[in-house]
Design a protein around this motif. Structure first.
Motif, PDB file in Angstrom:
ATOM      1  N   HIS A 516       0.840  -1.197   0.000  1.00 12.59           N
ATOM      2  CA  HIS A 516       0.000   0.000   0.000  1.00 12.59           C
ATOM      3  C   HIS A 516       0.876   1.248   0.000  1.00 12.59           C
ATOM      4  CE1 HIS A 516      -3.204   2.780   1.136  1.00 12.59           C
ATOM      5  NE2 HIS A 516      -4.051   1.812   0.834  1.00 12.59           N
ATOM      6  N   GLN A 517       0.659   2.122  -0.972  1.00 10.67           N
ATOM      7  CA  GLN A 517       1.510   3.299  -1.136  1.00 10.67           C
ATOM      8  C   GLN A 517       1.419   4.267   0.041  1.00 10.67           C
ATOM      9  OE1 GLN A 517       3.657   3.907  -3.649  1.00 10.67           O
ATOM     10  NE2 GLN A 517       3.205   1.920  -4.565  1.00 10.67           N
ATOM     11  N   GLN A 518       0.299   4.230   0.754  1.00  9.25           N
ATOM     12  CA  GLN A 518       0.091   5.192   1.842  1.00  9.25           C
ATOM     13  C   GLN A 518       0.596   4.692   3.193  1.00  9.25           C
ATOM     14  OE1 GLN A 518      -1.005   8.268   1.201  1.00  9.25           O
ATOM     15  NE2 GLN A 518      -0.997   7.612  -0.945  1.00  9.25           N
ATOM     16  N   ASN A 558      12.838   2.284   2.406  1.00 11.49           N
ATOM     17  CA  ASN A 558      13.705   3.469   2.525  1.00 11.49           C
ATOM     18  C   ASN A 558      12.923   4.673   3.034  1.00 11.49           C
ATOM     19  OD1 ASN A 558      16.337   2.616   1.798  1.00 11.49           O
ATOM     20  ND2 ASN A 558      15.752   2.523  -0.361  1.00 11.49           N
ATOM     21  N   GLN A 559      11.664   4.796   2.611  1.00 15.27           N
ATOM     22  CA  GLN A 559      10.821   5.891   3.120  1.00 15.27           C
ATOM     23  C   GLN A 559      10.601   5.740   4.620  1.00 15.27           C
ATOM     24  OE1 GLN A 559       7.247   7.131   1.013  1.00 15.27           O
ATOM     25  NE2 GLN A 559       7.928   6.044  -0.812  1.00 15.27           N
ATOM     26  N   LEU A 560      10.334   4.519   5.057  1.00 15.47           N
ATOM     27  CA  LEU A 560      10.112   4.271   6.485  1.00 15.47           C
ATOM     28  C   LEU A 560      11.384   4.555   7.291  1.00 15.47           C
ATOM     29  CD1 LEU A 560       8.045   0.969   6.122  1.00 15.47           C
ATOM     30  CD2 LEU A 560       7.164   3.193   6.811  1.00 15.47           C
ATOM     31  N   LYS A 561      12.526   4.114   6.749  1.00 13.52           N
ATOM     32  CA  LYS A 561      13.803   4.355   7.438  1.00 13.52           C
ATOM     33  C   LYS A 561      14.092   5.857   7.507  1.00 13.52           C
ATOM     34  CE  LYS A 561      17.709   2.988   9.305  1.00 13.52           C
ATOM     35  NZ  LYS A 561      18.712   2.285   8.483  1.00 13.52           N
ATOM     36  N   HIS A 562      13.697   6.579   6.468  1.00  8.17           N
ATOM     37  CA  HIS A 562      13.909   8.030   6.432  1.00  8.17           C
ATOM     38  C   HIS A 562      13.149   8.734   7.552  1.00  8.17           C
ATOM     39  CE1 HIS A 562      14.598  12.012   4.776  1.00  8.17           C
ATOM     40  NE2 HIS A 562      13.297  12.253   4.824  1.00  8.17           N
ATOM     41  N   HIS A 563      12.021   8.155   7.969  1.00  2.00           N
ATOM     42  CA  HIS A 563      11.229   8.741   9.053  1.00  2.00           C
ATOM     43  C   HIS A 563      11.763   8.357  10.433  1.00  2.00           C
ATOM     44  CE1 HIS A 563       8.309  10.479   6.413  1.00  2.00           C
ATOM     45  NE2 HIS A 563       7.907   9.315   5.916  1.00  2.00           N
ATOM     46  N   GLY A 564      12.898   7.646  10.466  1.00  2.00           N
ATOM     47  CA  GLY A 564      13.530   7.325  11.748  1.00  2.00           C
ATOM     48  C   GLY A 564      13.132   5.993  12.334  1.00  2.00           C
ATOM     49  N   LEU A 565      12.375   5.170  11.623  1.00  2.00           N
ATOM     50  CA  LEU A 565      11.938   3.885  12.150  1.00  2.00           C
ATOM     51  C   LEU A 565      13.023   2.826  11.962  1.00  2.00           C
ATOM     52  CD1 LEU A 565       9.262   5.519  11.371  1.00  2.00           C
ATOM     53  CD2 LEU A 565       8.154   3.310  11.382  1.00  2.00           C
ATOM     54  N   ARG A 566      12.986   1.805  12.825  1.00  2.00           N
ATOM     55  CA  ARG A 566      13.876   0.654  12.686  1.00  2.00           C
ATOM     56  C   ARG A 566      13.167  -0.422  11.872  1.00  2.00           C
ATOM     57  NH1 ARG A 566      17.615   0.156  17.531  1.00  2.00           N
ATOM     58  NH2 ARG A 566      17.441   2.146  18.646  1.00  2.00           N
ATOM     59  N   LEU A 567      13.958  -1.249  11.183  1.00  2.00           N
ATOM     60  CA  LEU A 567      13.388  -2.294  10.332  1.00  2.00           C
ATOM     61  C   LEU A 567      14.080  -3.622  10.614  1.00  2.00           C
ATOM     62  CD1 LEU A 567      13.280  -0.278   6.991  1.00  2.00           C
ATOM     63  CD2 LEU A 567      11.332  -0.829   8.452  1.00  2.00           C
ATOM     64  N   ALA A 568      13.260  -4.647  10.853  1.00  2.00           N
ATOM     65  CA  ALA A 568      13.784  -5.984  11.119  1.00  2.00           C
ATOM     66  C   ALA A 568      13.239  -6.960  10.091  1.00  2.00           C
ATOM     67  CB  ALA A 568      13.388  -6.439  12.529  1.00  2.00           C
ATOM     68  N   LEU A 569      14.105  -7.912   9.666  1.00  2.00           N
ATOM     69  CA  LEU A 569      13.674  -8.955   8.738  1.00  2.00           C
ATOM     70  C   LEU A 569      13.318 -10.186   9.552  1.00  2.00           C
ATOM     71  CD1 LEU A 569      13.246  -9.498   5.749  1.00  2.00           C
ATOM     72  CD2 LEU A 569      15.580 -10.385   5.622  1.00  2.00           C
ATOM     73  N   ASP A 570      12.016 -10.491   9.595  1.00  2.00           N
ATOM     74  CA  ASP A 570      11.491 -11.570  10.432  1.00  2.00           C
ATOM     75  C   ASP A 570      11.602 -12.913   9.711  1.00  2.00           C
ATOM     76  OD1 ASP A 570      10.307 -12.846  12.522  1.00  2.00           O
ATOM     77  OD2 ASP A 570       8.284 -12.091  12.151  1.00  2.00           O
TER      78      ASP A 570
END
Length: 676
Positions: A516-518, A558-570
């Motif tokens: 989802h783009q949003q 990359n957009q989510l990371k740009h907002h300062g969030l952490r990302l994990a590969l489950d």
């Protein structure tokens, strides 16, 4: 006379407007049949009300027109009633098999009523044109009567005053001849006040009236011929619309049903078999929503072309609405023949479809019912083929399924569960459980994973592996994901405010959400609403999120990371992700799947896999966490290999917010656990 004529043509124009509105109503019906949206129903409502205004304003001419107009008004009221029932079905969140059948029944009723209404409007216009022709004949007869009367008067006048008034009579004769030829501008000198002068005055008055008439005889004939030609074209168009899908050129629902009834009768007479295919394009809504209706329409046309090339000439392919196609296999000798044909249809979509700069990978799910094994009536066979198609979709799509009697009960259960889930989301009845995450060396509490649970009022606890796929399939995953994220952020924000410093919140994001783009904006809205710090929110994604469309997934992440969030590969290691994509993902953590942790010992393959994942994560400067840890020796091996964090029943099971707070949180201090 002119007033009467104007009234006739005004009525013909009004009837033409009625035909235009009727055709517009049919177009909206076809749009709803294609996209199944509520907006097309609302537009149809507006057209139906405008049509009612036209019908109410139309004044009949004669008993025959009165009958047609009354019939049209009655049918228009029926359309209004059917649209109200259709709106009710669409606006009711809790669906059932009966309401699904009602929806299909309403579609058939609307189709039949609109077709009947179009035919009735054509009959009305035909009658109105006949009245116009009759008027034309009456007018011609009046002119002939006038000419005959003038001729008689001339004969009498000639007999009486032939020698005295020959020149003046010749003028009158000339005027009559010109009038007979259609020249209404001719005039006769009337300088005398005698009988011939009076006759000339009357002649001039008559020709003046005829000259100022709004429509000449030739014009009237031309108009009638034009309207008659248009009527024939519209009848031809109506016949085509009644039997053909306007987008693909295939048979539509109406013609398909008639052919299916004939096929059943023929098979019944000759004791033979027939198969009905119900075909649905996988992920068609995603194509429509992301690339637009024009791309969706092009895909449907491409599917129709590929299916037509694959099927035999004796098979009937139809499009009955949206991305739903049906096939009648009449000459069927054994069930395996239907299976072989279904495989060929699926294989026909294997080559990617290039359209407007996009490469589209098309897949379809097919349900098959067999006459007479799976039903003896058309509606029953279609419903059972639809049920089998639905089962094919649930197993992952891009496959076919034969109907079995147990499917109906499963489909009913699935529909009821969907309605219950919609109700649970509406009332916010889903609950969040929290499982702690610890540093493997210091045993400090470093994070908490939010896990959604559904306590069904009748079925009890329903696990996410059952209702998450349902939410994804029915388009509810965005609403569900937002609710889970918002509720978890609100709760952990309370703990942070009470002193649980730097407590990381991990929340799962499904592949459907990532498409989802949003999504980035939705997450930002939740963070703003709850006041939760973005640097303490970790989104867990699976490898399947990346595999579906790697480039799009990387852009979203990359957009989510740009907002300062952490990302994990489950669940890392359970899929088939490419290392070339892995190094491009903006990750902060790798999560070792519990299936590798469960069989962990120094001589097992699971140990080698865990060892490789930890080494890979450390080389990429990622935090590595292992889930499903239940034994101390597992902790020791993971720690020895350099794993950073652990979670599992050895440290804590998923629990309610109150249970988690009482067992693990100590206000104003970091929580630790004793080594087990």
């Amino acid at each position: 006379m002119d007033t009467h004529r104007a009234s006739l043509f005004k009525r013909v124009d009004a009837i033409s407007r009625i035909q235009v509105e009727t055709n517009a109503l049919r177009s909206q019906f076809r749009l709803h049949e294609r996209y199944k949206d509520l907006e097309s129903i609302e537009r149809g409502f507006r057209i139906q009300r405008q049509l009612k205004t036209y019908l109410d304003e139309l004044e009949p001419f004669g008993q025959d027109e009165q009958t047609y107009i009354q019939s049209l008004r009655h049918q228009n009221e029926s359309i209004s009633s059917l649209y109200k029932r259709m709106t009710y079905v669409h606006s009711t969140p809790k669906l059932s098999v009966n309401r699904l059948n009602s929806h299909n029944y309403l579609l058939d009723r609307l189709d039949t009523t609109l077709l009947s209404m179009s035919e009735e409007s054509f009959r009305l216009e035909h009658r109105a044109l006949a009245n116009a022709q009759q008027y034309m004949q009456q007018k011609a007869a009046i002119i002939q009567s006038v000419l005959l009367s003038l001729a008689i008067l001339i004969a009498i006048a000639t007999f009486l005053t032939l020698r005295l008034f020959r020149r003046r009579l010749e003028q009158i004769e000339t005027g009559i001849q010109e009038l007979a030829q259609g020249n209404t501008s001719c005039r006769i000198e009337a300088e005398h006040s005698d009988e011939i002068g009076s006759l000339a005055v009357h002649f001039n008055e008559m020709t003046e009236q005829l000259e100022h008439s709004t429509v000449s005889i030739d014009q009237l004939k031309t108009e009638v011929n034009k309207r008659t030609s248009e009527l024939q074209k519209q009848k031809h168009t109506l016949k085509r619309l009644a039997e053909q899908d306007s987008l693909t050129g295939l048979s539509n629902r109406s013609l398909f049903m008639r052919n299916l009834d004939l096929t059943i009768q023929r098979c019944r007479d000759h004791q033979t078999l027939a198969a009905i295919f119900f075909i649905d394009l996988d992920k068609f809504k995603q194509i429509n929503d992301s690339l637009g209706h024009s791309t969706g329409d092009a895909v449907l046309v491409e599917m129709a072309n590929r299916f037509n090339k694959t099927l035999r000439r004796s098979d009937l392919l139809a499009r009955i609405g949206g991305d739903e196609f049906t096939v009648i296999i009449d000459q069927l000798y054994q069930q395996d023949d239907a299976a072989e044909l279904a495989r060929k249809l699926i294989a026909s979509l294997e080559v990617p479809y290039e359209y407007d700069g996009h490469t589209l990978y098309l897949n379809a799910s097919i349900g098959i019912s067999i006459y007479p094994n799976d039903g003896s009536e058309a509606i029953e066979l279609i419903k059972n083929a639809d049920t089998a198609m639905y089962q094919a979709k649930q197993t992952g799509g891009n496959c076919f399924n034969f109907y079995s009697k147990g499917m109906n009960q499963h489909a009913l259960t699935w529909l009821e569960l969907e309605g219950d889930l919609r109700e649970a989301l509406k009332l916010k009845q889903l609950s969040i459980y929290y499982q702690p995450q610890f540093d493997i060396s210091s045993h400090q509490l470093v994070g908490v994973e939010a896990l959604v649970r559904w306590h069904h009022p009748k079925q009890g606890l329903i696990t996410p592996d059952k209702f998450i796929p349902l939410a994804e399939e029915k388009g509810l995953i965005q609403q569900l994901g937002t609710q889970v994220l918002e509720q978890a952020c609100q709760q952990v924000k309370i703990w942070l405010d009470q002193g649980a410093t730097d407590l990381l919140l991990a929340v799962n994001i499904s592949a459907k959400q990532l498409e989802h783009q949003q999504l980035p904006q939705q997450i930002q809205n939740v963070l703003k609403k709850t006041g939760y710090p973005p640097q303490l929110l970790e989104l867990e994604i699976t490898e399947s999120c990346v595999l579906n469309d790697p480039e799009e997934a990387i852009q979203q992440l990359n957009q989510l990371k740009h907002h300062g969030l952490r990302l994990a590969l489950d669940d890392f290691g359970t899929g088939y992700s490419s290392l070339s994509y892995l190094k491009r993902l903006p990750l902060t953590k790798l999560k070792i799947d519990k299936s590798f942790v469960e069989g962990l010992n120094e001589e097992s393959d699971d140990y080698s896999i865990c060892q490789a994942i930890i080494a890979l994560g450390n080389s990429l400067k990622l935090t590595v966490i292992a889930e499903g840890v239940e034994q101390q020796d597992q902790v020791d091996m993971l720690k020895a290999e350099g794993c950073s964090q652990v979670q599992g029943y050895l440290f804590g099971k998923p629990m309610t917010a109150n249970e988690f707070e009482q067992e693990y949180l100590r206000l104003n201090s970091r929580c630790t656990v004793e080594e087990h």
